[in-house]
Motif scaffolding. Structure first.
Motif, PDB file in Angstrom:
ATOM      1  N   UNK A 120       0.844  -1.198   0.000  1.00 58.80           N
ATOM      2  CA  UNK A 120       0.000   0.000   0.000  1.00 58.80           C
ATOM      3  C   UNK A 120       0.876   1.245   0.000  1.00 58.80           C
ATOM      4  N   UNK A 121       0.289   2.350  -0.470  1.00 56.07           N
ATOM      5  CA  UNK A 121       1.018   3.611  -0.527  1.00 56.07           C
ATOM      6  C   UNK A 121       0.287   4.671   0.292  1.00 56.07           C
ATOM      7  N   UNK A 122       1.037   5.298   1.193  1.00 54.23           N
ATOM      8  CA  UNK A 122       0.522   6.376   2.023  1.00 54.23           C
ATOM      9  C   UNK A 122       1.145   7.677   1.521  1.00 54.23           C
ATOM     10  N   UNK A 123       0.309   8.554   1.000  1.00 59.04           N
ATOM     11  CA  UNK A 123       0.788   9.790   0.365  1.00 59.04           C
ATOM     12  C   UNK A 123       0.317  10.975   1.202  1.00 59.04           C
ATOM     13  N   UNK A 124       1.260  11.783   1.670  1.00 58.32           N
ATOM     14  CA  UNK A 124       0.934  12.913   2.537  1.00 58.32           C
ATOM     15  C   UNK A 124       1.326  14.210   1.836  1.00 58.32           C
ATOM     16  N   UNK A 125       0.367  15.117   1.722  1.00 64.72           N
ATOM     17  CA  UNK A 125       0.589  16.358   0.989  1.00 64.72           C
ATOM     18  C   UNK A 125       1.077  17.455   1.925  1.00 64.72           C
ATOM     19  N   UNK A 126       2.273  17.954   1.644  1.00 63.86           N
ATOM     20  CA  UNK A 126       2.845  19.060   2.396  1.00 63.86           C
ATOM     21  C   UNK A 126       2.833  20.318   1.559  1.00 63.86           C
ATOM     22  N   UNK A 146       6.547  20.374   9.871  1.00 58.43           N
ATOM     23  CA  UNK A 146       6.283  19.250  10.771  1.00 58.43           C
ATOM     24  C   UNK A 146       5.827  18.022   9.992  1.00 58.43           C
ATOM     25  N   UNK A 147       4.930  18.228   9.039  1.00 56.12           N
ATOM     26  CA  UNK A 147       4.430  17.125   8.219  1.00 56.12           C
ATOM     27  C   UNK A 147       5.562  16.474   7.434  1.00 56.12           C
ATOM     28  N   UNK A 148       6.484  17.287   6.926  1.00 56.42           N
ATOM     29  CA  UNK A 148       7.604  16.740   6.166  1.00 56.42           C
ATOM     30  C   UNK A 148       8.470  15.845   7.050  1.00 56.42           C
ATOM     31  N   UNK A 149       8.780  16.308   8.251  1.00 55.59           N
ATOM     32  CA  UNK A 149       9.601  15.508   9.158  1.00 55.59           C
ATOM     33  C   UNK A 149       8.879  14.211   9.537  1.00 55.59           C
ATOM     34  N   UNK A 164       4.758   1.910   1.431  1.00 54.15           N
ATOM     35  CA  UNK A 164       5.516   3.017   0.865  1.00 54.15           C
ATOM     36  C   UNK A 164       4.892   4.339   1.314  1.00 54.15           C
ATOM     37  N   UNK A 165       5.720   5.240   1.818  1.00 59.05           N
ATOM     38  CA  UNK A 165       5.261   6.545   2.286  1.00 59.05           C
ATOM     39  C   UNK A 165       5.860   7.617   1.380  1.00 59.05           C
ATOM     40  N   UNK A 166       5.009   8.391   0.741  1.00 61.63           N
ATOM     41  CA  UNK A 166       5.440   9.409  -0.213  1.00 61.63           C
ATOM     42  C   UNK A 166       5.034  10.791   0.289  1.00 61.63           C
ATOM     43  N   UNK A 167       5.887  11.777   0.017  1.00 60.54           N
ATOM     44  CA  UNK A 167       5.612  13.154   0.434  1.00 60.54           C
ATOM     45  C   UNK A 167       5.453  14.037  -0.792  1.00 60.54           C
ATOM     46  N   UNK A 168       4.429  14.886  -0.777  1.00 61.51           N
ATOM     47  CA  UNK A 168       4.149  15.795  -1.890  1.00 61.51           C
ATOM     48  C   UNK A 168       4.415  17.226  -1.449  1.00 61.51           C
TER      49      UNK A 168
END
Length: 238
Positions: A120-126, A146-149, A164-168
């Protein structure tokens, strides 16, 4: 794929919902505005299911999201922005922004994580706002830093589970939120551009999805300057 998106009733989240549905994926669209959710479902009821949700409400968020299983992609795009008036400094402004952008986002992770399986992919928008000390952006930029860290730490801790953890990190995107800005927004892009960049990055498993490329490159380069130079640069930009 089965995809869950928060902040799906406007801006980037809405465009992602429409684009993924148009491609034949099943999307759970989460947002506060029930009317907007109904409109999304009316566009494509076969691929879009609405879930009314206010991520600032702890019990409501956890209870609603824990019922979703078998998700392939989770995109946490809900967020708010308020700018600080330095002459009327308000600590509660920080509480409001962090409550949604940080705590609310982590409530979603708390609720969904037990049901996420390997692959699964967890995508967090910064936001690229985290990269420089922009004027009046103490609360918004701070929340995105904070979200990025947190996202980077989750990349470490969830790797052993195969998630998988992805940052936007978007630059300026033409949305109802940025429409309230009273300053110049260089290299602003459309929600179509943003959706394409995010979807392409997710497909390629890019842990850092930053766009537009030139704007992100400039800010990342500027963030490597000595701190006094960064302050001076931001003051000149102001």
């Amino acid at each position: 794929m089965n995809i869950l998106i928060t902040g799906a009733t406007s801006g980037i989240g809405k465009q992602l919902t429409l684009d993924y549905a148009a491609a034949g994926h099943h999307v759970v669209a989460c947002g506060r505005n029930q009317q907007a959710l109904d409109e999304l479902q009316n566009i494509d009821s076969n691929h879009i299911a609405g879930q009314q949700l206010d991520i600032s409400q702890a019990d409501e968020t956890v209870q609603a999201l824990r019922s979703f299983t078998d998700l392939d992609v989770v995109i946490l795009a809900a967020g708010v922005c308020e700018y600080l008036d330095i002459d009327n400094f308000e600590a509660d402004l920080f509480a409001r922004v962090f409550e949604v952008n940080v705590v609310g986002t982590m409530r979603c992770v708390e609720a969904l994580l037990p049901n996420l399986k390997a692959g699964a992919k967890l995508v967090i928008v910064g936001s690229t706002a985290r990269l420089l000390p922009f004027t009046r952006a103490e609360a918004y930029g701070g929340s995105k830093a904070a979200i990025h860290y947190i996202t980077r730490s989750l990349q470490v801790d969830l790797a052993q589970r195969g998630i998988k953890v992805l940052h936007v990190s978007p630059g300026f995107v033409e949305t109802p939120m940025t429409a309230q800005n009273d300053f110049e927004m260089p290299m602003q892009v459309s929600v179509d551009f943003a959706s394409q960049a995010i979807r392409k990055g997710i497909e390629k498993n890019k842990i850092d999805i930053t766009f537009p490329r030139m704007f992100g490159w400039f800010l990342k380069l500027a963030s490597r300057l000595p701190q006094s130079w960064q302050v001076a640069l931001s003051r000149r930009m102001t």
